[in-house]
Design a protein around this motif. Structure first.
Motif, PDB file in Angstrom:
ATOM      1  N   MET A  17      10.420 -35.721 -99.446  1.00  0.00           N
ATOM      2  CA  MET A  17      11.130 -35.090 -98.346  1.00  0.00           C
ATOM      3  C   MET A  17      12.614 -35.377 -98.587  1.00  0.00           C
ATOM      4  N   SER A  18      13.450 -34.379 -98.411  1.00  0.00           N
ATOM      5  CA  SER A  18      14.883 -34.606 -98.613  1.00  0.00           C
ATOM      6  C   SER A  18      15.402 -35.575 -97.555  1.00  0.00           C
ATOM      7  N   LEU A  45      19.172 -44.795 -91.044  1.00  0.00           N
ATOM      8  CA  LEU A  45      18.245 -43.817 -91.603  1.00  0.00           C
ATOM      9  C   LEU A  45      18.383 -43.732 -93.124  1.00  0.00           C
ATOM     10  N   ASP A  46      19.610 -43.807 -93.635  1.00  0.00           N
ATOM     11  CA  ASP A  46      19.815 -43.814 -95.086  1.00  0.00           C
ATOM     12  C   ASP A  46      19.122 -45.012 -95.718  1.00  0.00           C
ATOM     13  N   SER A  47      19.257 -46.158 -95.075  1.00  0.00           N
ATOM     14  CA  SER A  47      18.651 -47.383 -95.593  1.00  0.00           C
ATOM     15  C   SER A  47      17.125 -47.303 -95.599  1.00  0.00           C
ATOM     16  N   VAL A  48      16.550 -46.783 -94.511  1.00  0.00           N
ATOM     17  CA  VAL A  48      15.094 -46.647 -94.429  1.00  0.00           C
ATOM     18  C   VAL A  48      14.597 -45.658 -95.473  1.00  0.00           C
ATOM     19  N   TYR A  49      15.279 -44.522 -95.595  1.00  0.00           N
ATOM     20  CA  TYR A  49      14.888 -43.505 -96.578  1.00  0.00           C
ATOM     21  C   TYR A  49      14.910 -44.103 -97.991  1.00  0.00           C
ATOM     22  N   SER A  51      14.707 -47.252 -98.892  1.00  0.00           N
ATOM     23  CA  SER A  51      13.674 -48.276 -99.089  1.00  0.00           C
ATOM     24  C   SER A  51      12.298 -47.658 -99.305  1.00  0.00           C
ATOM     25  N   ILE A  52      12.026 -46.541 -98.637  1.00  0.00           N
ATOM     26  CA  ILE A  52      10.733 -45.869 -98.820  1.00  0.00           C
ATOM     27  C   ILE A  52      10.665 -45.254-100.218  1.00  0.00           C
ATOM     28  N   THR A  53      11.732 -44.565-100.623  1.00  0.00           N
ATOM     29  CA  THR A  53      11.710 -43.903-101.933  1.00  0.00           C
ATOM     30  C   THR A  53      11.687 -44.913-103.074  1.00  0.00           C
ATOM     31  N   LEU A  54      12.229 -46.101-102.856  1.00  0.00           N
ATOM     32  CA  LEU A  54      12.203 -47.143-103.885  1.00  0.00           C
ATOM     33  C   LEU A  54      10.929 -47.989-103.837  1.00  0.00           C
ATOM     34  N   GLY A  55      10.117 -47.787-102.790  1.00  0.00           N
ATOM     35  CA  GLY A  55       8.881 -48.550-102.660  1.00  0.00           C
ATOM     36  C   GLY A  55       9.070 -49.965-102.160  1.00  0.00           C
ATOM     37  N   TRP A  60       6.188 -48.456 -94.678  1.00  0.00           N
ATOM     38  CA  TRP A  60       5.819 -47.157 -95.242  1.00  0.00           C
ATOM     39  C   TRP A  60       5.833 -47.221 -96.763  1.00  0.00           C
ATOM     40  N   THR A  61       4.741 -46.785 -97.377  1.00  0.00           N
ATOM     41  CA  THR A  61       4.681 -46.791 -98.837  1.00  0.00           C
ATOM     42  C   THR A  61       5.113 -45.469 -99.443  1.00  0.00           C
ATOM     43  N   ASP A  62       5.039 -44.389 -98.665  1.00  0.00           N
ATOM     44  CA  ASP A  62       5.552 -43.112 -99.170  1.00  0.00           C
ATOM     45  C   ASP A  62       5.979 -42.217 -98.016  1.00  0.00           C
ATOM     46  N   LEU A  63       6.748 -41.220 -98.361  1.00  0.00           N
ATOM     47  CA  LEU A  63       7.311 -40.326 -97.355  1.00  0.00           C
ATOM     48  C   LEU A  63       6.261 -39.441 -96.695  1.00  0.00           C
TER      49      LEU A  63
END
Length: 111
Positions: A17-18, A45-49, A51-55, A60-63
């Motif tokens: 997800m973008s 929100l940038d930080s959460v996004y 952290s999710i994309t980096l695992g 959350w393990t994925d978007l």
């Protein structure tokens, strides 16, 4: 709005997800959350996004998981708003029915 997020889930094969769509869905799912507003909200929100994309996110393990959960939250928000409107504008005879439905949704959401 919910159909957009569900359709996006089915058509987005890359499971990514973008960042812009992520932020939009978070705000739609949690419209009254003051933490998500302003510059601090953007940074959060940038930080959460990221952290999710980096695992590295602890929850959350994925978007895709997050997208499904937030889409469900948007749907619940819409159901609650519809029932609140019904309680406010329907006849006195109909109000108890809508109040029961609203209590049922809210008690299920707490479990």
């Amino acid at each position: 709005p919910l159909t957009f997020w569900l359709r996006m889930s089915k058509t987005n094969k890359s499971n990514m997800m973008s960042r812009k769509n992520f932020k939009s869905l978070c705000r739609e799912a949690m419209p009254r959350c003051p933490v998500l507003s302003g510059v601090a909200g953007e940074q959060l929100l940038d930080s959460v996004y990221k952290s999710i994309t980096l695992g590295t996110n602890a929850v959350w393990t994925d978007l895709e998981q997050l997208r499904a959960s937030l889409a469900l939250k948007v749907e619940l928000n819409e159901q609650i708003e519809d029932l609140q409107d019904s309680i406010k504008y329907e006849s006195l005879d109909e109000k108890p029915k809508y109040e029961r439905q609203l209590r049922a949704i809210l008690s299920d959401a707490g479990n």
